[in-house]
Design an enzyme around this catalytic site. Structure first.
Site, PDB file in Angstrom:
ATOM      1  N   ARG A  24      32.231  64.351   8.964  1.00 49.90           N
ATOM      2  CA  ARG A  24      31.547  63.050   9.085  1.00 49.90           C
ATOM      3  C   ARG A  24      31.417  62.329   7.750  1.00 49.90           C
ATOM      4  O   ARG A  24      30.399  61.684   7.486  1.00 49.90           O
ATOM      5  CB  ARG A  24      30.155  63.200   9.684  1.00 49.90           C
ATOM      6  CG  ARG A  24      30.131  63.592  11.142  1.00 49.90           C
ATOM      7  CD  ARG A  24      30.382  62.391  12.049  1.00 49.90           C
ATOM      8  NE  ARG A  24      30.607  62.852  13.399  1.00 49.90           N
ATOM      9  CZ  ARG A  24      29.647  62.968  14.313  1.00 49.90           C
ATOM     10  NH1 ARG A  24      28.438  62.590  14.043  1.00 49.90           N
ATOM     11  NH2 ARG A  24      29.927  63.417  15.518  1.00 49.90           N
TER      12      ARG A  24
ATOM     13  N   ARG B  86      27.609  56.671   9.589  1.00 51.45           N
ATOM     14  CA  ARG B  86      26.501  55.716   9.474  1.00 51.45           C
ATOM     15  C   ARG B  86      25.733  55.747   8.177  1.00 51.45           C
ATOM     16  O   ARG B  86      25.035  54.796   7.848  1.00 51.45           O
ATOM     17  CB  ARG B  86      25.529  55.924  10.644  1.00 51.45           C
ATOM     18  CG  ARG B  86      26.019  55.244  11.912  1.00 51.45           C
ATOM     19  CD  ARG B  86      25.166  55.623  13.085  1.00 51.45           C
ATOM     20  NE  ARG B  86      25.210  57.072  13.255  1.00 51.45           N
ATOM     21  CZ  ARG B  86      24.698  57.729  14.287  1.00 51.45           C
ATOM     22  NH1 ARG B  86      24.073  57.068  15.229  1.00 51.45           N
ATOM     23  NH2 ARG B  86      24.797  59.033  14.380  1.00 51.45           N
TER      24      ARG B  86
ATOM     25  N   ARG C 128      30.253  48.363  11.727  1.00 49.82           N
ATOM     26  CA  ARG C 128      29.623  48.735  13.010  1.00 49.82           C
ATOM     27  C   ARG C 128      28.750  47.614  13.556  1.00 49.82           C
ATOM     28  O   ARG C 128      28.518  47.517  14.756  1.00 49.82           O
ATOM     29  CB  ARG C 128      28.772  50.002  12.843  1.00 49.82           C
ATOM     30  CG  ARG C 128      29.427  51.283  13.216  1.00 49.82           C
ATOM     31  CD  ARG C 128      29.749  51.416  14.685  1.00 49.82           C
ATOM     32  NE  ARG C 128      28.696  52.098  15.419  1.00 49.82           N
ATOM     33  CZ  ARG C 128      28.038  51.568  16.415  1.00 49.82           C
ATOM     34  NH1 ARG C 128      28.284  50.340  16.796  1.00 49.82           N
ATOM     35  NH2 ARG C 128      27.119  52.257  17.047  1.00 49.82           N
TER      36      ARG C 128
ATOM     37  N   ASP D 197      37.139  60.365  17.448  1.00 45.75           N
ATOM     38  CA  ASP D 197      36.102  61.208  18.073  1.00 45.75           C
ATOM     39  C   ASP D 197      36.759  62.197  19.028  1.00 45.75           C
ATOM     40  O   ASP D 197      37.770  61.878  19.657  1.00 45.75           O
ATOM     41  CB  ASP D 197      35.095  60.345  18.831  1.00 45.75           C
ATOM     42  CG  ASP D 197      33.803  61.125  19.090  1.00 45.75           C
ATOM     43  OD1 ASP D 197      32.989  61.237  18.172  1.00 45.75           O
ATOM     44  OD2 ASP D 197      33.645  61.651  20.211  1.00 45.75           O
TER      45      ASP D 197
ATOM     46  N   TYR E  41      31.280  69.059  27.625  1.00 40.26           N
ATOM     47  CA  TYR E  41      30.928  67.640  27.777  1.00 40.26           C
ATOM     48  C   TYR E  41      31.271  67.123  29.171  1.00 40.26           C
ATOM     49  O   TYR E  41      30.538  66.328  29.749  1.00 40.26           O
ATOM     50  CB  TYR E  41      31.631  66.786  26.717  1.00 40.26           C
ATOM     51  CG  TYR E  41      30.855  66.711  25.421  1.00 40.26           C
ATOM     52  CD1 TYR E  41      29.686  65.951  25.323  1.00 40.26           C
ATOM     53  CD2 TYR E  41      31.265  67.404  24.296  1.00 40.26           C
ATOM     54  CE1 TYR E  41      28.965  65.889  24.141  1.00 40.26           C
ATOM     55  CE2 TYR E  41      30.547  67.343  23.106  1.00 40.26           C
ATOM     56  CZ  TYR E  41      29.396  66.578  23.039  1.00 40.26           C
ATOM     57  OH  TYR E  41      28.681  66.527  21.882  1.00 40.26           O
TER      58      TYR E  41
HETATM   59  O1  CP3 Z   1      34.298  63.646  10.274  1.00 44.01           O
HETATM   60  C1  CP3 Z   1      34.656  62.446  10.220  1.00 44.01           C
HETATM   61  O2  CP3 Z   1      34.295  61.652   9.328  1.00 44.01           O
HETATM   62  C2  CP3 Z   1      35.654  61.963  11.250  1.00 44.01           C
HETATM   63  C3  CP3 Z   1      35.098  61.352  12.380  1.00 44.01           C
HETATM   64  C4  CP3 Z   1      34.461  62.162  13.493  1.00 44.01           C
HETATM   65  C5  CP3 Z   1      33.513  61.575  14.364  1.00 44.01           C
HETATM   66  N1  CP3 Z   1      33.264  62.467  15.359  1.00 44.01           N
HETATM   67  C6  CP3 Z   1      32.951  60.235  14.194  1.00 44.01           C
HETATM   68  C7  CP3 Z   1      31.720  59.862  14.896  1.00 44.01           C
HETATM   69  C8  CP3 Z   1      34.717  63.458  13.943  1.00 44.01           C
HETATM   70  C9  CP3 Z   1      35.601  64.526  13.344  1.00 44.01           C
HETATM   71  C10 CP3 Z   1      33.956  63.627  15.130  1.00 44.01           C
HETATM   72  C11 CP3 Z   1      34.002  64.850  15.958  1.00 44.01           C
HETATM   73  C12 CP3 Z   1      32.992  65.043  16.991  1.00 44.01           C
HETATM   74  N2  CP3 Z   1      32.518  64.130  17.879  1.00 44.01           N
HETATM   75  C13 CP3 Z   1      32.389  66.275  17.297  1.00 44.01           C
HETATM   76  C14 CP3 Z   1      32.676  67.567  16.601  1.00 44.01           C
HETATM   77  C15 CP3 Z   1      31.946  67.651  15.333  1.00 44.01           C
HETATM   78  C16 CP3 Z   1      30.484  67.857  15.472  1.00 44.01           C
HETATM   79  O3  CP3 Z   1      29.744  66.951  15.070  1.00 44.01           O
HETATM   80  O4  CP3 Z   1      30.091  68.904  16.002  1.00 44.01           O
HETATM   81  C17 CP3 Z   1      31.494  66.076  18.358  1.00 44.01           C
HETATM   82  C18 CP3 Z   1      30.621  67.121  19.006  1.00 44.01           C
HETATM   83  C19 CP3 Z   1      31.603  64.711  18.737  1.00 44.01           C
HETATM   84  C20 CP3 Z   1      30.875  64.029  19.821  1.00 44.01           C
HETATM   85  C21 CP3 Z   1      30.018  62.976  19.285  1.00 44.01           C
HETATM   86  N3  CP3 Z   1      30.451  61.743  18.838  1.00 44.01           N
HETATM   87  C22 CP3 Z   1      28.620  62.992  19.164  1.00 44.01           C
HETATM   88  C23 CP3 Z   1      27.738  64.177  19.534  1.00 44.01           C
HETATM   89  C24 CP3 Z   1      28.231  61.744  18.656  1.00 44.01           C
HETATM   90  C25 CP3 Z   1      26.848  61.200  18.531  1.00 44.01           C
HETATM   91  C26 CP3 Z   1      26.133  61.802  17.402  1.00 44.01           C
HETATM   92  C27 CP3 Z   1      25.583  60.722  16.546  1.00 44.01           C
HETATM   93  O5  CP3 Z   1      25.573  60.934  15.335  1.00 44.01           O
HETATM   94  O6  CP3 Z   1      25.127  59.698  17.095  1.00 44.01           O
HETATM   95  C28 CP3 Z   1      29.398  60.997  18.410  1.00 44.01           C
HETATM   96  C29 CP3 Z   1      29.479  59.665  17.808  1.00 44.01           C
HETATM   97  C30 CP3 Z   1      30.166  59.579  16.489  1.00 44.01           C
HETATM   98  N4  CP3 Z   1      31.329  60.205  16.168  1.00 44.01           N
HETATM   99  C31 CP3 Z   1      29.753  58.784  15.370  1.00 44.01           C
HETATM  100  C32 CP3 Z   1      30.738  58.949  14.380  1.00 44.01           C
HETATM  101  C33 CP3 Z   1      30.829  58.277  13.043  1.00 44.01           C
HETATM  102  C34 CP3 Z   1      28.532  57.885  15.306  1.00 44.01           C
HETATM  103  C35 CP3 Z   1      28.873  56.617  16.020  1.00 44.01           C
HETATM  104  C36 CP3 Z   1      28.062  55.429  15.610  1.00 44.01           C
HETATM  105  O7  CP3 Z   1      28.469  54.721  14.691  1.00 44.01           O
HETATM  106  O8  CP3 Z   1      27.048  55.182  16.285  1.00 44.01           O
END
Ligand code: CP3
Length: 350
Positions: A28, A32, A41, A77, A154
């Site tokens: 990540r 944000r 965003r 994602d 999921y």
């Molecule tokens: O790592 C990086 O910078 C690359 C981008 C990336 C995102 N998601 C961006 C994202 C990667 C590699 C992921 C993988 C991902 N997505 C996982 C595996 C990693 C982990 O965290 O365990 C999982 C479980 C997801 C599913 C997911 N997507 C969740 C649970 C969430 C919400 C959590 C939150 O922080 O709100 C997302 C959304 C998400 N994926 C965001 C980002 C930058 C936030 C989106 C926003 O801008 O609101």
């Protein structure tokens, strides 16, 4: 792959070769906590950003420019592939991801379509091409996908869950349909990763974020064969990082997937776990909450990890999970500098 990339710190560490400093990137790293990300965003939804190759590539490259990390990870994602399986995907601010309809009945597994990743996820491959073109030529780009267990969770839960009771009971109650579901998700994931490699990534990470809810025996019988198949389908082309959380009891089995790099969360002692695992590279494992503390805390905790492994080749520094949204951006940059400085000083001495 060209030689400059092949000889990068990050890829050398994946191969357990000695490096000048310990490579570091952060899960990540684009998100944000970052001002430039929040500005984009404000104009686009998260899904729009993922589905627009120019935006996804820009966010990928921005993070690297701001942090000085040793690898980029594609902005995307793990759940996008579920749209290809005919699910609606929403990200709700207080709730997290919502997947509808949830897979509530075992007989519905048969209705999941066979997907073409080129048709349904071509925008990701285009984002890879654009990001690759926008990155420094020596900087590796990491592609990724969700592991079949985490994707199945999921699908079955319809969103996030604490205990994954529906997923676990599905697995026990309907073993044949579970196999079929895992088979479909694995085939699609292999295709998806191969597509990313064709488009230009130099490594891939398989995210099994929630696999830690399983017992070792269930992991071995109901998950390992599928994850193993995915790793085998790409490993001859690029290194594979395999990451999950709360996996202390599963790590020896996770290693049997044949992955090149084991991702460790912060709940384990990285050195002890590495000693136990033996021949593998490892990635991790600073608690992301340390980045909310002071610079002195960041320095002390990061250096403790580096000191414990004493420059053993094959360590890729990372957090034990993703950067938290409330993290001060200058702390992230500070961590990257601490890792480079401390490990560089030690490698010059040895
Ligand atoms: O790592 C990086 O910078 C690359 C981008 C990336 C995102 N998601 C961006 C994202 C990667 C590699 C992921 C993988 C991902 N997505 C996982 C595996 C990693 C982990 O965290 O365990 C999982 C479980 C997801 C599913 C997911 N997507 C969740 C649970 C969430 C919400 C959590 C939150 O922080 O709100 C997302 C959304 C998400 N994926 C965001 C980002 C930058 C936030 C989106 C926003 O801008 O609101």
């Amino acid at each position: 792959m060209n030689d400059i990339l092949y000889q990068s710190r990050f890829l050398k560490a994946c191969r357990r070769e000695k490096t000048d400093v310990t490579p570091v990137w952060l899960m990540r790293q684009a998100g944000r906590y970052m001002k430039s990300y929040r500005a984009l965003r404000a104009k686009h939804s998260f899904l729009e950003m993922c589905r627009t190759p120019e935006l996804a590539a820009r966010v990928t490259v921005d993070a690297v420019d701001q942090l000085g990390v040793d690898a980029a990870i594609l902005f995307s994602d793990i759940l996008l592939i579920l749209q290809a399986f005919g699910r609606e995907l929403r990200y709700e601010s207080e709730v997290g991801p919502v997947v509808t309809p949830a897979l509530t009945e075992a007989r519905l597994v048969g209705r999941l379509p066979r997907i073409s990743v080129d048709e349904s996820l071509g925008f990701v491959f285009e984002a890879v091409r654009l990001a690759r073109a926008g990155l420094p030529p020596s900087l590796p780009l990491i592609g990724f996908a969700g592991a079949p267990f985490t994707l199945a969770a999921y699908l079955i839960e319809g969103g996030k869950s604490h205990q994954f009771v529906k997923t676990r009971s599905f697995m026990y109650q309907h073993p044949a349909e579970w196999d079929r579901l895992m088979g479909k998700l694995s085939d699609a994931t292999s295709d998806y990763l191969r597509g990313q490699i064709d488009a230009g990534v130099q490594a891939v990470q398989v995210f099994d974020s929630w696999v830690g809810c399983l017992s070792p025996a269930d992991y071995r019988n109901s998950v390992l064969p599928y994850t193993e198949r995915i790793v085998a389908s790409v490993r001859s082309r690029v290194p594979v990082i395999y990451f999950g959380t709360q996996t202390a009891a599963l790590l020896p089995w996770m290693k049997k997937t044949g992955c090149d790099v084991m991702g460790l969360d912060w709940r384990v002692d990285l050195k002890e776990e590495w000693d136990r695992l033996g021949r593998t590279a490892v990635m991790g494992n600073l608690d992301p909450a340390v980045l909310l503390a002071s610079r002195a805390d960041i320095k002390r905790n990061a250096e403790a990890i580096l000191r414990s492994v004493a420059g053993r080749p094959g360590h890729i520094f990372n957090l034990g999970h993703g950067v938290l949204p409330t993290t001060p951006p200058d702390h992230v940059k500070y961590l990257v500098d601490v890792v480079h400085r401390f490990s560089g000083a030690r490698s010059r001495l040895s």
